[in-house]
Design a protein around this motif. Sequence first.
Motif, PDB file in Angstrom:
ATOM      1  N   GLN A  70       0.970  -0.887   0.216  1.00 25.82           N
ATOM      2  CA  GLN A  70       0.082   0.426  -0.061  1.00 25.82           C
ATOM      3  C   GLN A  70       0.397   1.114   0.010  1.00 25.82           C
ATOM      4  OE1 GLN A  70      -3.789  -0.987   1.971  1.00 25.82           O
ATOM      5  NE2 GLN A  70      -2.359  -0.975   3.705  1.00 25.82           N
ATOM      6  N   THR A  75      -2.087   3.324  -2.782  1.00 25.17           N
ATOM      7  CA  THR A  75      -3.171   2.190  -2.717  1.00 25.17           C
ATOM      8  C   THR A  75      -3.896   1.202  -1.824  1.00 25.17           C
ATOM      9  OG1 THR A  75      -2.461   0.246  -3.418  1.00 25.17           O
ATOM     10  CG2 THR A  75      -2.283   1.001  -5.814  1.00 25.17           C
ATOM     11  N   THR A  76      -5.037   1.535  -1.599  1.00 25.96           N
ATOM     12  CA  THR A  76      -5.616   0.713  -1.019  1.00 25.96           C
ATOM     13  C   THR A  76      -5.941  -0.462  -0.155  1.00 25.96           C
ATOM     14  OG1 THR A  76      -6.167   2.526  -0.047  1.00 25.96           O
ATOM     15  CG2 THR A  76      -7.260   0.617   1.187  1.00 25.96           C
TER      16      THR A  76
END
Length: 143
Positions: A70, A75-76
């Motif tokens: 992440q 990002t998640t």
Amino acid sequence: KSSEVSTCNPVNKPVDINAAVAKAAMLAKKFATAPNGQAPAEFADEVEINDYPNEVRRKVGQKKVVTDIQEHTDTTIKQRGTHIPPGKKPEFGEKKLYLHITGKSEIAVKQAKAEILRLLEEETTKLGALGAGLSSLGRYALM
């Protein structure tokens, strides 16, 4: 001067500037988010992990591993779905276990997915090599 400054609009009616600014901010926020509350320019993808061995799923799902990916890709990543045992079909509305990836750019999501797939492949290969190595260390040899 008071903070309640008034001016005239094109129809020559007094307008409360503070109320107009507050309404404009509310409208901007409303249109800057999608109906689900996420930013509209968000990209998403999925990596199904259901059919990988348990040890591999656990390794890829470790908090440190997920956090590193992440942070590196901005990002998640969230684990979703239900583990469906081999040979069993998911019930209606049920989805196999997967990782859901979201990010602000398509490139970031693709990078995260590529890293997850690389780790899945690497861990599966390690597990396979470990299994092959252990079978040769058995007490009895087959002739």
